[in-house]
Scaffold this motif. Structure first.
Motif, PDB file in Angstrom:
ATOM      1  N   ASN A  44       5.091   3.848   0.796  1.00 24.40           N
ATOM      2  CA  ASN A  44       6.493   3.809   1.203  1.00 24.40           C
ATOM      3  C   ASN A  44       6.629   3.410   2.655  1.00 24.40           C
ATOM      4  O   ASN A  44       7.438   2.562   3.000  1.00 24.40           O
ATOM      5  N   MET A  45       5.802   4.043   3.462  1.00 19.38           N
ATOM      6  CA  MET A  45       5.902   3.786   4.886  1.00 19.38           C
ATOM      7  C   MET A  45       5.627   2.312   5.179  1.00 19.38           C
ATOM      8  O   MET A  45       6.357   1.664   5.927  1.00 19.38           O
ATOM      9  N   TYR A  46       4.580   1.790   4.542  1.00 16.19           N
ATOM     10  CA  TYR A  46       4.255   0.396   4.805  1.00 16.19           C
ATOM     11  C   TYR A  46       5.376  -0.523   4.319  1.00 16.19           C
ATOM     12  O   TYR A  46       5.688  -1.522   4.960  1.00 16.19           O
ATOM     13  N   GLU A  47       5.959  -0.158   3.210  1.00 17.29           N
ATOM     14  CA  GLU A  47       7.031  -1.008   2.709  1.00 17.29           C
ATOM     15  C   GLU A  47       8.222  -1.000   3.659  1.00 17.29           C
ATOM     16  O   GLU A  47       8.843  -2.019   3.906  1.00 17.29           O
ATOM     17  N   ILE A  48       8.497   0.191   4.173  1.00 17.08           N
ATOM     18  CA  ILE A  48       9.596   0.292   5.126  1.00 17.08           C
ATOM     19  C   ILE A  48       9.322  -0.586   6.342  1.00 17.08           C
ATOM     20  O   ILE A  48      10.160  -1.382   6.762  1.00 17.08           O
ATOM     21  N   LEU A  49       8.138  -0.446   6.867  1.00 18.72           N
ATOM     22  CA  LEU A  49       7.805  -1.191   8.079  1.00 18.72           C
ATOM     23  C   LEU A  49       7.817  -2.685   7.811  1.00 18.72           C
ATOM     24  O   LEU A  49       8.274  -3.476   8.632  1.00 18.72           O
ATOM     25  N   GLY A  64       9.677  -4.099   6.031  1.00 20.07           N
ATOM     26  CA  GLY A  64      11.074  -4.514   6.012  1.00 20.07           C
ATOM     27  C   GLY A  64      11.566  -4.942   7.387  1.00 20.07           C
ATOM     28  O   GLY A  64      12.611  -5.584   7.498  1.00 20.07           O
ATOM     29  N   TYR A  65      10.843  -4.549   8.401  1.00 22.59           N
ATOM     30  CA  TYR A  65      11.258  -4.940   9.743  1.00 22.59           C
ATOM     31  C   TYR A  65      10.541  -6.192  10.221  1.00 22.59           C
ATOM     32  O   TYR A  65      11.129  -7.142  10.681  1.00 22.59           O
ATOM     33  N   THR A  66       9.244  -6.141  10.113  1.00 21.67           N
ATOM     34  CA  THR A  66       8.463  -7.270  10.601  1.00 21.67           C
ATOM     35  C   THR A  66       7.141  -7.296   9.851  1.00 21.67           C
ATOM     36  O   THR A  66       6.767  -6.323   9.200  1.00 21.67           O
ATOM     37  N   HIS A  67       6.485  -8.401   9.951  1.00 23.66           N
ATOM     38  CA  HIS A  67       5.171  -8.478   9.333  1.00 23.66           C
ATOM     39  C   HIS A  67       4.052  -8.413  10.369  1.00 23.66           C
ATOM     40  O   HIS A  67       2.890  -8.514  10.036  1.00 23.66           O
ATOM     41  N   ASP A  68       4.462  -8.272  11.613  1.00 23.04           N
ATOM     42  CA  ASP A  68       3.437  -8.190  12.650  1.00 23.04           C
ATOM     43  C   ASP A  68       2.913  -6.760  12.725  1.00 23.04           C
ATOM     44  O   ASP A  68       3.168  -6.019  13.666  1.00 23.04           O
ATOM     45  N   ILE A  69       2.201  -6.402  11.703  1.00 26.02           N
ATOM     46  CA  ILE A  69       1.759  -5.017  11.560  1.00 26.02           C
ATOM     47  C   ILE A  69       0.248  -4.962  11.546  1.00 26.02           C
ATOM     48  O   ILE A  69      -0.403  -5.788  10.903  1.00 26.02           O
ATOM     49  N   GLU A  70      -0.280  -4.015  12.235  1.00 20.74           N
ATOM     50  CA  GLU A  70      -1.715  -3.768  12.100  1.00 20.74           C
ATOM     51  C   GLU A  70      -1.892  -2.389  11.494  1.00 20.74           C
ATOM     52  O   GLU A  70      -1.432  -1.389  12.038  1.00 20.74           O
ATOM     53  N   ALA A  71      -2.549  -2.368  10.361  1.00 20.95           N
ATOM     54  CA  ALA A  71      -2.763  -1.086   9.706  1.00 20.95           C
ATOM     55  C   ALA A  71      -3.929  -0.378  10.368  1.00 20.95           C
ATOM     56  O   ALA A  71      -5.023  -0.924  10.451  1.00 20.95           O
ATOM     57  N   LEU A  72      -3.683   0.806  10.862  1.00 21.60           N
ATOM     58  CA  LEU A  72      -4.773   1.567  11.474  1.00 21.60           C
ATOM     59  C   LEU A  72      -5.360   2.561  10.487  1.00 21.60           C
ATOM     60  O   LEU A  72      -6.544   2.792  10.445  1.00 21.60           O
ATOM     61  N   SER A  73      -4.488   3.166   9.727  1.00 16.31           N
ATOM     62  CA  SER A  73      -4.956   4.073   8.686  1.00 16.31           C
ATOM     63  C   SER A  73      -3.792   4.283   7.743  1.00 16.31           C
ATOM     64  O   SER A  73      -2.798   3.574   7.818  1.00 16.31           O
ATOM     65  N   CYS A  74      -3.909   5.257   6.895  1.00 10.80           N
ATOM     66  CA  CYS A  74      -2.846   5.426   5.914  1.00 10.80           C
ATOM     67  C   CYS A  74      -1.581   5.960   6.563  1.00 10.80           C
ATOM     68  O   CYS A  74      -0.500   5.850   6.013  1.00 10.80           O
ATOM     69  N   ASP A  75      -1.716   6.548   7.744  1.00 13.79           N
ATOM     70  CA  ASP A  75      -0.506   7.103   8.345  1.00 13.79           C
ATOM     71  C   ASP A  75      -0.275   6.601   9.762  1.00 13.79           C
ATOM     72  O   ASP A  75       0.462   7.188  10.515  1.00 13.79           O
ATOM     73  N   GLU A  76      -0.921   5.537  10.115  1.00 14.28           N
ATOM     74  CA  GLU A  76      -0.851   5.088  11.494  1.00 14.28           C
ATOM     75  C   GLU A  76      -0.764   3.570  11.509  1.00 14.28           C
ATOM     76  O   GLU A  76      -1.586   2.890  10.902  1.00 14.28           O
ATOM     77  N   VAL A  77       0.230   3.064  12.218  1.00 14.03           N
ATOM     78  CA  VAL A  77       0.453   1.626  12.193  1.00 14.03           C
ATOM     79  C   VAL A  77       0.812   1.140  13.584  1.00 14.03           C
ATOM     80  O   VAL A  77       1.481   1.830  14.339  1.00 14.03           O
TER      81      VAL A  77
END
Lengths: 215, 1127
Positions: free
Chosen positions: B507-512, B514-527
């Motif tokens: 859910n969290m990733y989907e929400i994020l 929704g804003y931008t794709h410039d995302i770096e996944a650090l872990s399941c709860d950290e972006v």
């Protein structure tokens, strides 16, 4: 393919020790460990070399090599190192002769005596000559040593050779001891390869390790 | 005279002993309380101690121990000291040097405590594995095995040693740099180098009188070689100008050290003859290491790995990160395809801004943030997810743990939790008192020994996450549950809920997204989010964005998130600390300096406990302190890269970009739970399985690596056999060995072969292994290829996560295959198969048909890469025990294989087997199969004119090597189907083949699965392996220096941009030269490359050279301890 026989090994050791003697003298001359006055020009391997005429020094070098020889014969010596040390006995330069078994003993030498054949020997001599020539010009690639240097000879043995060395003394009262860390360790060494040879009977390379800051 | 003196000393020692014995009962009587806890212990007190030596003597009397006034190597069991000078530490390496608290604590405890955690110097590793702690050719005269040697040789006697100390005073003072051509004792040649450094009392004991007499007599040093000064005189020739100063210095030195004129020459001309030694005392090591007899809590190791990884959901969570990274990757590629994407969140944000604009004009002026990184971190993720639907737990101290609630568990036999606790506690607190305590869960009140016994039985389930309320009570993540419960009796435990974690994270990733794709996944709860473009585009300020994101997350997941913002990643992360819990913080650039100055260094990313301790030792605790340290100092201490990073980080500088596409540096699999092997086979089998896990991961990431590292945790000598935590690793030494493969691989087989060899080389007791890990580095990848695939393969993130399941199964299958295959050992007779060019295939390949598996195969069939043994080789009962689904798969693969069989045996598959090095039992080589799909890498390579084409010329030119003959069938083919394009792959194959041949690195291309084959190889007579030639290193088949130079010149001049593959080949060649001990040629080639590459107009060549040089220097450094001097 076959192994070198004991006899052959002893011959290889002879050749190498003779060469090492010439090389040590030359290194001491080229690196100015002793004043050039004690050296005389001689001819070896058909090239001019310098040899000390100080009897005690010569005796020491001879004795040392005499003790090295059994190690080479047993293929126990991995490296023979001539260490030049500064006044504080910290190494500034190390001339490392790394000795290993020939990569391939070709089938040509099926009989032990064949190793004595002249072509082989002259070939080896040729290769050794190249070492000597490299040593005589090595001052071009090395920095000058500080004044008041001394030298020592270290041998790096393979495996458990030291154990035997404890037991057997080749020359009486001339034992091997384990080198101090101080003599072995060099700060920020730089490695300068000088020469590598591969012949049918021995493989050897010479490189110099030099302390970055000599003074 | 010496003899008499010696007699006196011996008498004195025995008298002292007697005195001690006499005093003991008296003392006991006086004291009343006595015991015999120290029976068998004989201590020697060295230097000042607290309590004093007298007091210790008294204590030993009272409690049945012995006290030696003089040290005796044979009789004294423990040396007690509070601190020792460095020289003594060197001397006593391998001896048990123990702090006096051991005695006092033992008395307090009423029993003999293990001395391990009282060792004065933690670095005293003990003698367990001298063979592996020492590099075989190490120049250091391995201190750790010195004691062994001492035992082996004649013992020295105490009395006359101490005399010698006085007689040979001059020698003692200078012996550090002294001349050993002075034969101090003819009977103990090797010893004199170090023994007389020891102080008078610390002399080894019991030398026979004859020897002592000879000592005195043969004291005359051999005439040493003359020093410069003497020599100059002797030569009676000109004195050099620098001469005059020499005698002065000479005098100075000799005054310092040798008052006697006789020794003058000695001091100066320290010509010496000696040898450093490095023996592998493997047999001694074996006898020394304690035998493991305790019950092992161990299931058969075969299925352990897959079990561990499929059961360890925590492990799965950690792998999610890859999943999320890929999810982000996919978002990007999808957008490329679709030419745009909808950003729900962004749109909402836009509306918000528009609204704001209507409300108040001109606030947008505030937005001039150049770059803004957001760090989104869920607040105690596991907890908040866990209590999402349990409102009654909100605001209460809650911990997520596997524990079912009871805080106490029975202690198992063999376990000794106190020892471990104390060990860790000491390890973490003692070296630098006052340092920040990194691992709070080990903090136990030492003084109160009663409580320690209590902790022993507490639950050791770790707390994965705890709520802020619990944190206030002192509970920390990673703390053992039992301990936490003590701190916070109200603590509630919540079980893991992996499905929920997955859901919320998604859910969290989907929400994020929704804003931008410039995302770096650090872990399941950290972006990490690079908000720069988004903010500029929409025109909001970072705080608003953060608020919007947090609200969104809160609304959709029911969990809180904190957001830290800053101009770079570092600052964003640091800001998050301030933002927590459930808040947000924007670290403005003008505040950075003040903010960062007071932060402890350990809050910087990359500064863990170890580095924190190192820094603390330098007196650096806060980032402000760190700012005072110069860059060069940091680089010197921590290496160039880390030093630079630290230097920048402590100033709040960080130029790492937010990478939505993570480039992995290493792929690894580790296990340190429940590792208890009883046999070498088990360890080998385990390594094979673990390698398969690595293979799986490599293939998942589409990577192949060259450097393989085996990490092991070995029970520390003296540590309890059974650790406190069930199946845990306890106190261990961590060791690692690395090997470079001849070429990159993702094949578990190759990795397994390599690591098994490494394991053997380490000469460990398998019983003492507590943890094993395999890491693959120097990755290169089909990443670009894979990305292309991603575009086509539309996978949702859900698939990615669910995709874990089938692969876990395939892993299971590996294990089964492993079990069955180990029942069939190929006959050893087939092994030394001659290299026969005429009949390349059949003979050898038939023998182990089931075990062959090429890297090619694995690439073309990702998860199903493992070949199943043929029907005849499988134990039916095992097969039947398999779940129906798996059984079907196995059977299917049989039928498939039948169809494939011819294919495999096609002339393209060539099996060569040559014994190589003494330590490498044999090589099985397989050429790529023609009929197989082309290697994607090759396809990539084709457009460019690589080294490959040049190589081909050389290959035609010289056709002498044995490799040539072996490959000739291929070559013929190559000539007949000449179109250049189809040629390329085959040439590539030969090229690889040749390189493999020419390499005599430890790499082994052994393609059998069965680990037991390696044990069947030793049948090859040793002499054969020793005598077989190692072919000279070759670059693209060229051996001759001029050829190589031509090749290199052609490469540099005809190509504008070197390909990584080619560069690596050159590096490889250089490494081969080092292995081959041909430094001269290496030097020539490096110089030549330097000349031509740095001359080149293209700066890439210069960079390529730097890269090559760096790599070569690393290898030279490894082999020789120094780096090449490049003029």
């Amino acid at each position: 393919c076959r192994r070198l026989t004991e006899q052959e090994y002893s011959m290889v050791a002879d050749i190498l020790c003779e060469f090492l003697e010439v090389a040590i003298h030359l290194i001491l001359y080229v690196r100015e460990v002793y004043p050039s006055g004690i050296f005389q020009k001689r001819k070896k391997y058909n090239v001019p070399v310098q040899m000390s005429c100080h009897p005690e020094l010569n005796q020491y070098i001879q004795d040392t090599l005499h003790c090295v020889k059994p190690l080479i014969e047993k293929n126990d010596a991995e490296k023979v190192v001539v260490v030049i040390m500064d006044k504080e006995h910290h190494p500034v330069e190390r001339f490392v002769f790394e000795i290993s078994q020939p990569p391939l003993l070709s089938i040509r030498f099926s009989s032990p005596l064949l190793i004595r054949n002249d072509t082989l020997l002259s070939h080896v001599e040729q290769l050794l000559r190249a070492f000597i020539l490299k040593i005589s010009v090595c001052d071009a690639v090395l920095n000058n040593n500080p004044p008041g240097c001394s030298f020592t000879v270290l041998v790096h043995t393979r495996d458990a050779a030291t154990r035997n060395m404890e037991k057997v003394q080749v020359i009486k009262d001339f034992p091997w001891i384990v080198a101090d860390e101080q003599e072995v360790h060099m700060q920020e060494p730089r490695l300068i390869p000088l020469k590598t040879m591969t012949s049918d009977i021995v493989k050897m390379q010479l490189y110099v390790e030099e302390r970055t800051q000599k003074t | 005279m010496y003899k008499m003196y010696g007699g006196y000393m011996a008498a004195k020692v025995s008298k002292l002993d007697e005195q001690f014995k006499l005093d003991a009962p008296r003392e006991k009587h006086k004291e009343g309380a006595c015991s015999s806890i120290f029976s068998g212990v004989a201590i020697y007190v060295n230097g000042y101690t607290e309590p004093s030596a007298d007091e210790l003597r008294r204590l030993m009397m009272l409690h049945g121990g012995q006290f030696h006034v003089y040290y005796s190597r044979s009789k004294t069991t423990h040396i007690i000291a509070n601190n020792l000078p460095n020289s003594k530490i060197q001397e006593l390496k391998g001896e048990k040097v123990i702090r006096p608290e051991w005695i006092t604590d033992s008395i307090k405890a009423g029993r003999l405590l293990p001395y391990l955690q009282y060792m004065l110097y933690a670095k005293q590793k003990g003698l367990l594995f001298p063979g592996m702690t020492l590099r075989q050719t190490s120049e250091i005269a391995g201190p750790s095995h010195r004691p062994l040697q001492l035992n082996a040789r004649q013992k020295l006697h105490l009395p006359q040693r101490s005399i010698q100390a006085s007689v040979l005073n001059h020698e003692q003072s200078s012996s550090g740099c002294q001349n050993n051509s002075v034969p101090v004792s003819s009977h103990t040649p090797l010893s004199n180098g170090h023994t007389h450094l020891v102080n008078g009392a610390l002399k080894p004991d019991d030398l026979s009188p004859e020897q002592s007499s000879s000592l005195g007599a043969e004291q005359r040093p051999k005439p040493p070689p003359p020093n410069y000064h003497e020599a100059a005189k002797a030569s009676e020739s000109h004195l050099l100008p620098k001469q005059p100063q020499t005698p002065n210095q000479l005098d100075k030195i000799s005054n310092k050290t040798h008052p006697s004129p006789a020794s003058l020459s000695l001091s100066y001309s320290s010509v010496r003859l000696n040898g450093s030694h490095h023996n592998a005392f493997s047999s001694d090591a074996a006898s020394l290491s304690t035998t493991n007899t305790a019950a092992t809590p161990d299931p058969p190791t075969g299925g352990l790995i897959s079990e561990f990884y499929s059961h360890s959901r925590l492990h799965q969570i950690s792998t999610w990160r890859t999943g999320f990274s890929e999810y982000v990757n996919e978002l990007h590629s999808k957008r490329k395809v679709a030419g745009g994407a909808c950003f729900a969140g962004k749109d909402r944000l836009r509306k918000l801004v528009a609204q704001r604009h209507v409300d108040s004009q001109g606030t947008s002026a505030a937005i001039n943030v150049k770059s803004c990184i957001l760090h989104v971190d869920m607040d105690c993720f596991f907890v908040s997810v866990g209590i999402r639907h349990r409102p009654e737990l909100k605001g209460k101290p809650v911990a997520v743990t596997s524990n079912r609630g009871q805080a106490r568990v029975p202690v198992r036999p063999g376990a000794n939790p106190q020892v471990e606790m104390q060990y860790y506690q000491r390890k973490y607190t003692n070296p630098q008192p006052g340092e920040i305590v990194m691992s709070d869960h080990f903090v136990i009140e030492n003084s109160d020994s009663d409580r320690q016994y209590e902790t022993a039985s507490l639950s050791m389930a770790e707390i994965a996450s705890c709520s802020y309320e619990a944190r206030q009570a002192g509970v920390r993540n990673g703390m053992f549950f039992g301990k936490a419960k003590q701190l916070c009796p109200m603590l509630q435990s919540v079980p893991y809920d992996f499905e929920a974690y997955k859901e919320v994270a998604l859910n969290m990733y989907e929400i994020l997204a929704g804003y931008t794709h410039d995302i770096e996944a650090l872990s399941c709860d950290e972006v990490l989010i690079d908000g720069s473009t988004l903010l500029a585009e929409v025109g909001v300020n970072p705080d608003d964005l953060a608020k919007a994101i947090r609200a969104d997350i809160r609304e959709k997941t029911g969990c809180c998130a904190s957001v830290g913002m800053g101009s770079n990643i570092l600052l964003a992360r640091l800001a998050t600390r301030k933002a927590k819990p459930n808040g947000q913080h924007f670290l403005k650039s003008e505040e950075v300096d003040d903010f960062i100055r007071d932060l402890p260094v350990t809050s910087l990313p990359g500064v863990g406990p170890v580095m924190g301790r190192k820094l603390a030792a330098m007196g650096v605790r806060s980032c402000g302190d760190l700012q005072q340290v110069s860059l060069s100092q940091l680089q010197k201490k921590f290496g160039p890269r880390t030093g630079q990073t630290l230097f920048r980080f402590c100033r709040g500088l960080d130029d790492r970009p937010v990478r939505y596409e993570k480039e992995r540096k290493s792929v690894s699999a580790e296990m340190n739970y429940n590792i208890r092997f009883t046999k070498v086979d088990e360890a080998e089998c385990f390594l094979t399985n673990l390698s398969m896990e690595v293979q799986k991961r490599l293939q998942e990431a589409g990577l192949r690596g060259r450097r393989v590292t085996l990490k092991v945790m070995v029970r520390k000598v003296g540590a309890p056999v059974e650790p406190a935590k069930y199946g845990g690793h306890g106190i261990c030494d961590n060791l690692a060995r690395t090997v470079m493969l001849a070429q990159s691989t993702d094949s578990g087989q190759l990795i397994a072969t390599a690591v098994i060899k490494l394991l053997h080389a380490m000469k460990l007791q398998v019983q003492d292994l507590r943890g094993v890990g395999i890491q693959v580095q120097l990755l290169e990848g089909n990443q670009s290829v894979r990305q292309d695939c991603n575009v086509l393969r539309k996978r949702s993130i859900k698939d990615l996560l669910l995709g874990q399941e089938p692969s876990a199964k395939s892993n299971n299958r590996d294990t089964h295959q492993e079990k069955t295959s180990s029942t069939t050992v190929p006959s050893a007779s087939s092994l030394p198969h001659p290299l026969s060019p005429a009949e390349p295939v059949p003979g050898t390949s038939k023998e182990q048909p089931a075990f062959r598996q090429t890297p090619k195969h694995s690439r073309s069939r990702l998860n199903l890469s493992i070949e199943v043994p043929s029907p005849s080789q499988v134990d039916r009962s095992v097969l039947e025990a398999l779940p129906a689904e798996l059984r079907e798969q196995v059977e299917q693969s049989w039928t498939k294989r039948d169809g494939k069989q011819n294919n495999c045996r096609s002339p393209g598959t060539l099996l060569l087997q040559i014994p190589n090095q003494p330590d490498s039992p044999g090589i099985v080589l397989e050429l790529p199969n023609f009929s197989q799909p082309k290697n994607p890498l090759l396809q990539l390579k084709q457009p460019g004119v690589g080294l490959g084409r040049v190589k081909r010329r050389y290959k035609r030119k010289n056709a002498i090597s044995p490799v040539k003959k072996g490959a000739s069938p291929l070559k013929k083919r190559q000539m007949t189907n000449s179109p250049a394009k189809t040629l390329a792959p085959t040439v590539y194959g030969i090229w690889n083949l040749m390189n493999v041949f020419s390499s005599h690195m430890v790499s082994l291309f052994q393609t059998e699965t069965d680990p037991s084959t390696s044990s069947s190889h030793p049948d090859i007579p040793e002499s054969v392996t020793k005598l077989i030639a190692r072919p000279a290193p070759a670059l693209a088949g060229a051996c001759d220096l001029t050829d190589i130079k031509t090749l290199l010149r052609e490469w540099v001049t005809t190509i504008t941009e070197p390909m990584e593959e080619d560069i690596l080949q050159v590096v490889k060649y250089c490494t081969d030269l080092i292995e081959d001990k041909d430094l001269e040629r290496l030097d020539l080639i490096i110089k030549y490359m330097k000349r031509i590459m740095q001359q080149s107009v293209e700066s890439v060549w210069s960079m390529a050279f730097d890269f090559i040089l760096d790599n070569v220097q690393v290898v030279v450094q490894q082999a020789y301890g120094s780096t090449l001097k490049i003029a």
